[in-house]
Write an enzyme that holds these catalytic residues in place. Sequence first.
Site, PDB file in Angstrom:
ATOM      1  N   TRP A  18       2.511   6.411   6.095  1.00  0.00           N
ATOM      2  CA  TRP A  18       3.011   6.652   5.208  1.00  0.00           C
ATOM      3  C   TRP A  18       2.552   8.486   5.493  1.00  0.00           C
ATOM      4  CZ3 TRP A  18       0.665  10.480   2.290  1.00  0.00           C
ATOM      5  CH2 TRP A  18       0.606  10.653   0.619  1.00  0.00           C
TER       6      TRP A  18
ATOM      7  N   GLU B 176       5.864   7.170 -12.358  1.00  0.00           N
ATOM      8  CA  GLU B 176       5.434   6.391 -11.320  1.00  0.00           C
ATOM      9  C   GLU B 176       6.383   5.578 -10.902  1.00  0.00           C
ATOM     10  OE1 GLU B 176       0.734   5.516 -10.563  1.00  0.00           O
ATOM     11  OE2 GLU B 176       1.849   4.739 -11.713  1.00  0.00           O
TER      12      GLU B 176
ATOM     13  N   LYS C 201      -0.701   2.740  -2.698  1.00  0.00           N
ATOM     14  CA  LYS C 201      -1.933   2.170  -3.576  1.00  0.00           C
ATOM     15  C   LYS C 201      -2.919   2.649  -3.708  1.00  0.00           C
ATOM     16  CE  LYS C 201      -2.210  -1.236  -6.165  1.00  0.00           C
ATOM     17  NZ  LYS C 201      -1.909  -0.970  -7.915  1.00  0.00           N
TER      18      LYS C 201
ATOM     19  N   GLU D 261      -2.107   7.360 -19.814  1.00  0.00           N
ATOM     20  CA  GLU D 261      -1.909   5.988 -18.981  1.00  0.00           C
ATOM     21  C   GLU D 261      -0.310   5.517 -18.640  1.00  0.00           C
ATOM     22  OE1 GLU D 261      -2.905   5.054 -16.725  1.00  0.00           O
ATOM     23  OE2 GLU D 261      -1.874   2.912 -16.178  1.00  0.00           O
TER      24      GLU D 261
ATOM     25  N   LYS E  14       2.604   6.287 -16.095  1.00  0.00           N
ATOM     26  CA  LYS E  14       3.247   4.334 -15.777  1.00  0.00           C
ATOM     27  C   LYS E  14       4.799   4.855 -15.651  1.00  0.00           C
ATOM     28  CE  LYS E  14       1.213   2.346 -14.266  1.00  0.00           C
ATOM     29  NZ  LYS E  14      -0.624   2.481 -14.374  1.00  0.00           N
TER      30      LYS E  14
ATOM     31  N   HIS F 111       0.175  23.774 -29.781  1.00  0.00           N
ATOM     32  CA  HIS F 111      -0.072  24.650 -29.191  1.00  0.00           C
ATOM     33  C   HIS F 111       0.989  24.671 -27.859  1.00  0.00           C
ATOM     34  CE1 HIS F 111      -3.569  25.376 -31.299  1.00  0.00           C
ATOM     35  NE2 HIS F 111      -4.056  24.186 -31.798  1.00  0.00           N
TER      36      HIS F 111
ATOM     37  N   ARG G  81       0.686  -1.190  -0.021  1.00  0.00           N
ATOM     38  CA  ARG G  81      -0.254   0.010   0.045  1.00  0.00           C
ATOM     39  C   ARG G  81       0.977   1.403  -0.218  1.00  0.00           C
ATOM     40  NH1 ARG G  81      -5.002  -1.060   2.859  1.00  0.00           N
ATOM     41  NH2 ARG G  81      -5.229   1.019   3.834  1.00  0.00           N
TER      42      ARG G  81
ATOM     43  N   ASN H 260      -5.109   4.698  11.180  1.00  0.00           N
ATOM     44  CA  ASN H 260      -5.238   5.303   9.511  1.00  0.00           C
ATOM     45  C   ASN H 260      -6.083   5.894   9.435  1.00  0.00           C
ATOM     46  OD1 ASN H 260      -3.628   2.643   9.279  1.00  0.00           O
ATOM     47  ND2 ASN H 260      -5.274   1.926   8.165  1.00  0.00           N
ATOM     48  N   GLY H 261      -6.135   7.262   8.976  1.00  0.00           N
ATOM     49  CA  GLY H 261      -7.278   8.250   8.845  1.00  0.00           C
ATOM     50  C   GLY H 261      -6.385   9.280   8.773  1.00  0.00           C
TER      51      GLY H 261
HETATM   52  C1  G6P Z   1      -3.227   6.048  -5.856  1.00  0.00           C
HETATM   53  C2  G6P Z   1      -2.331   4.598  -7.282  1.00  0.00           C
HETATM   54  C3  G6P Z   1      -2.891   4.445  -8.569  1.00  0.00           C
HETATM   55  C4  G6P Z   1      -4.110   4.429  -8.633  1.00  0.00           C
HETATM   56  C5  G6P Z   1      -5.295   5.478  -8.043  1.00  0.00           C
HETATM   57  C6  G6P Z   1      -6.393   5.742  -7.468  1.00  0.00           C
HETATM   58  O1  G6P Z   1      -2.310   6.723  -7.557  1.00  0.00           O
HETATM   59  O2  G6P Z   1      -1.545   4.565  -6.999  1.00  0.00           O
HETATM   60  O3  G6P Z   1      -3.096   2.999  -8.929  1.00  0.00           O
HETATM   61  O4  G6P Z   1      -4.747   4.080 -10.158  1.00  0.00           O
HETATM   62  O5  G6P Z   1      -4.589   5.679  -6.292  1.00  0.00           O
HETATM   63  O6  G6P Z   1      -6.170   4.254  -7.122  1.00  0.00           O
HETATM   64  P1  G6P Z   1      -8.462   3.875  -7.025  1.00  0.00           P
HETATM   65  O7  G6P Z   1      -8.247   2.322  -6.117  1.00  0.00           O
HETATM   66  O8  G6P Z   1      -9.200   4.242  -6.728  1.00  0.00           O
HETATM   67  O9  G6P Z   1      -8.056   3.235  -8.013  1.00  0.00           O
END
Ligand code: G6P
Length: 607
Positions: free
Chosen positions: A74, A486, A602, A479, A483, A502, A27, A98-99
């Site tokens: 995190w 990231e 994640k 996308e 990738k 532009h 995560r 968490n939160g």
């Molecule tokens: C984070 C993850 C991405 C994911 C995004 C949305 O940024 O690293 O891989 O696409 O969240 O997450 P979800 O679980 O809502 O698709």
Amino acid sequence: MCGIFAAVSETSVTSALVGGLRALSYRGYDSSGLVIAQHSGLQRRRAPGKLEALSSLLKEQPLEGFVGIAHTRWATHGAPSETNAHPHMTPKVAVVHNGIIENYSLLKADLESDGYRFNSETDSECIPLLITRNLDKGMTPEVALREAMAMLEGSFGIAVIFASESDTVYAARLGSPLVIGQGATGHFIASDAIAMASVARNLCMLEDGDVAKVRVNEMSITNNAGEVTHREMKALQVSEHDQGKQGYRHYMLKEIHQQPEVVRNTLNHYCDNASFTLKDEMFPANLERFDRLSIVACGTSYYAGMVARTWFEKYAAIPVEADVASEYRYRESPLSPNTLSLFISQSGETADTLAALRYTKEQGLSCISLLNVDTSTMAAESDSFLRTLAGAEIGVASTKAFTGQLMVLLLMALRMAKASGRLDIAAEKAAIKELFTLPVGLSNVIDQLASMKSIASSLVQSEHTLFLGRGTGFPLAQEGALKLKEISYIHAEAYPAGELKHGPIALIDEAMPVVLVAPPGPMMSKTLSNLREVAARGAKVILISNHEGIELASEHITHAIEMPDCDPVMMPVLYTLPLQLLAYHVAVLKGTDVDQPRNLAKSVTVE
Ligand code: G6P
């Protein structure tokens, strides 16, 4: 983001706690820690950095016991240091959280004025201090916890242990998910069902406001109103298991290779493979009553929505708006009652997407979600949800969940076209039959792209890259750029190819490689014109196209990735593969942490 794991067991819990944290590490986190209840009191170990640091510390300073709580953090409030790592504690109580506690500044001032001292910069530390103040007033542990919870604003999932009740773990939820697992040796608590696979067979989800009191052989749950309540125990699903890398170097590579299987599972779930028709009952009812579709999501899920916009508009003639959730929820866009709101999320926990769903529900609109986790909060709160059948996705950079989302969205577009009378039975059968060839097509492309490394090596030294595409090629370019940035940390920007002149063309020189997504179709020649424009200004060009596209632009291309000809409907799914593999190989060559890239989580459970 943060992960919680807690255990109360007949056997020592230390290795289960570390194992639970390891299962949650996908995560994203930057420090970890645990507290174990011993006769001598609550004992803590914490370490910044990766879990290996905590494991080494535990080797140097072992800690064993039958009740414990653990956390991967995190960082939000305060740096990822040992002092800020969870659990936070006083001699009387330890808490993992968490939160976000939104009123923590007020609570902190209040606690400090009563002489309670904070050791960390975190919002979370106000929880053990509030509970301690309640204990100091003479409350029992359970009442002290409930009274503290009543003062918290924001969202939380917490696990709590008390020095005075060292056979018990409490778990409480308001917003951030928690599951309780029942295993052979005791009970386990986690923020994510995936951490339960090696210790429990059955699990239940806590609901908002629940407080669970958990011992080795007993568990009781009280709800928001303080009444004893029952939460149904369900068997752990196979899709909730992390089945390891299975011989692949990284989860991401394994998950890229699983995509043919994900597509096959999706087709079998939503289509009849004998008659090549859609299983209408797998989709929400009364789709024909909607005349607009609003798609809301974040990250990769948003790009899946952007690709699908074209399908819904083309096949079902439904106008679509696609928004990133963090913007949508504050935009106050007028919503019409005939709009179907579709929320896309792999995890079903993304804070902004969840908030957007709640906002839309408050407006009285129909909300459906497309999710990869059946036990997620969004699954519980949506009017109905569609499943992606990707199985547990561990790599932070989403790959197979994206493909799964594309497939379900495509089938839903066809379902809506059918519902509105735009897709007759012959066309339905022809489309579905074609789609059943896709898994083999994907496998073939993955095999053909085995040599991608040499193309990837041309990007390793780059600091910047530009991705261009038109039509569905544009969200695919987005996308692909996502990738790459990231996992390789190379700056990658995606633009609609038609917007090149532009602005972004000013960036083009020999140091700016350009990745062009140019599938065959009416827009290919226009995209190839853009290719010539960037090549004329010195850019190295990587072209992803079919044989014809590559022939047409051959003299201007530095590298070509040749894709097979295919039905246009399948193109976005197939063209996703080279973009994923390009990013993967660049990251491997750069030596980055492919599965857990720096700073990323994640599941983004805070705004
Ligand atoms: C984070 C993850 C991405 C994911 C995004 C949305 O940024 O690293 O891989 O696409 O969240 O997450 P979800 O679980 O809502 O698709």
